[in-house]
Design a protein around this motif. Sequence first.
Motif, short mmCIF file in Angstrom:
data_model
loop_
_atom_site.label_atom_id
_atom_site.label_comp_id
_atom_site.label_asym_id
_atom_site.label_seq_id
_atom_site.Cartn_x
_atom_site.Cartn_y
_atom_site.Cartn_z
N GLU A 88 -1.21 -2.66 5.90
CA GLU A 88 0.25 -2.70 5.37
C GLU A 88 0.22 -3.35 3.94
O GLU A 88 0.86 -2.94 2.92
CB GLU A 88 0.99 -3.58 6.47
N ALA A 89 -0.60 -4.56 3.59
CA ALA A 89 -0.68 -5.03 2.51
C ALA A 89 -1.21 -3.89 1.34
O ALA A 89 -0.54 -4.04 0.15
CB ALA A 89 -1.55 -6.22 2.50
N GLY B 250 -10.90 2.70 5.62
CA GLY B 250 -10.80 1.46 6.03
C GLY B 250 -10.59 0.48 5.23
O GLY B 250 -11.15 0.17 3.90
N THR B 251 -9.56 -0.54 5.44
CA THR B 251 -9.33 -1.73 4.35
C THR B 251 -8.95 -3.04 5.39
O THR B 251 -8.87 -2.98 6.61
CB THR B 251 -7.77 -1.07 3.66
N ARG B 252 -8.59 -4.28 4.88
CA ARG B 252 -8.77 -5.24 5.49
C ARG B 252 -7.39 -5.30 6.07
O ARG B 252 -7.03 -5.67 7.29
CB ARG B 252 -8.78 -6.54 4.58
N ASP B 253 -6.21 -4.80 5.37
CA ASP B 253 -4.64 -4.99 5.85
C ASP B 253 -4.26 -3.83 5.40
O ASP B 253 -3.71 -3.77 4.18
CB ASP B 253 -4.24 -6.32 5.31
N ILE C 244 -6.16 12.27 3.98
CA ILE C 244 -7.17 11.11 4.26
C ILE C 244 -6.27 9.92 5.16
O ILE C 244 -5.12 9.70 4.90
CB ILE C 244 -7.30 10.45 2.91
N HIS C 245 -6.77 9.47 6.19
CA HIS C 245 -6.26 8.72 7.15
C HIS C 245 -6.51 6.94 6.65
O HIS C 245 -7.84 7.07 6.41
CB HIS C 245 -6.50 8.65 8.57
N LEU C 246 -5.35 6.25 6.56
CA LEU C 246 -5.90 4.90 6.17
C LEU C 246 -5.76 4.02 7.61
O LEU C 246 -4.77 3.86 8.17
CB LEU C 246 -4.96 4.33 5.17
N HIS C 247 -6.60 3.03 7.72
CA HIS C 247 -6.53 2.22 8.76
C HIS C 247 -7.22 0.85 8.73
O HIS C 247 -7.56 0.82 7.34
CB HIS C 247 -7.69 2.70 10.19
#
Length: 237
Positions: A34-35, A29-32, A60-63
């Motif tokens: 796309e950024a 998980g990350t805040r944004d 690994i999946h980024l959301h």
Amino acid sequence: MKIAVLGTGGGGRAHAAKLLELGHDVHVGTRDPEATLARTEPDMMGNPPYRQFLADHPGIHLHAFAEAAAAAELVINGIDGANALKALTAIADQLADKTLIDYAVPYLYGAQMEHPWPTPFGTMPKLDPCDTDSLAEQIQRALPDVKVVKSFVTQEQDTVVNPEAIAGGDHTMFVAGDDAEAKKTVTELLDSYGWTDVLDLGDLVAARGMEMYAHMHGAIGMALGMGNHFGVKIVRR
């Protein structure tokens, strides 16, 4: 197991890579997102762009934070201490009824202090809260439906996921929390990382000691020379 790692810094990367190696379904998980994916320069700690990390670790999946937490059975909090409480409270629904491993240190950078502690890297940040409360307890109060366990915080995260790098693994990791089953889950994860000495410190109030240890850890690190990683061993009678 489906595991979420919240945070894309060096610590979060260490856990995500190790969990993938162990065969878990890893959601970061990350805040944004796309950024995060748009960055082309190393981060402030020198880590390469996250797009490169994902390319090196397919699977690994980024959301966004909420989506990562929703996809997981177990969540690891690697959000920096100054922002963790706000970020986790915002995804309370996605965290409900899950175990949350918190390794954040509640550092307050740039705080005015009567007696600052100078280091080769600037003034040592202030711990806030300290003594009478802890970040882990604040998270637990804000998220009563979440089973918060404090752990990992007394080591660099590269060492948490590879304890054998120090003295063949002969050192101690700590857990604290109010839910016995949640602590058992965390201990089993530590076992899979290679830890052979995990000490249960009791209820979550003991997180105060683990968080305050961050200053001692820093002092030892400076005495040994930064980059010379070390472990702490509890020697029983």
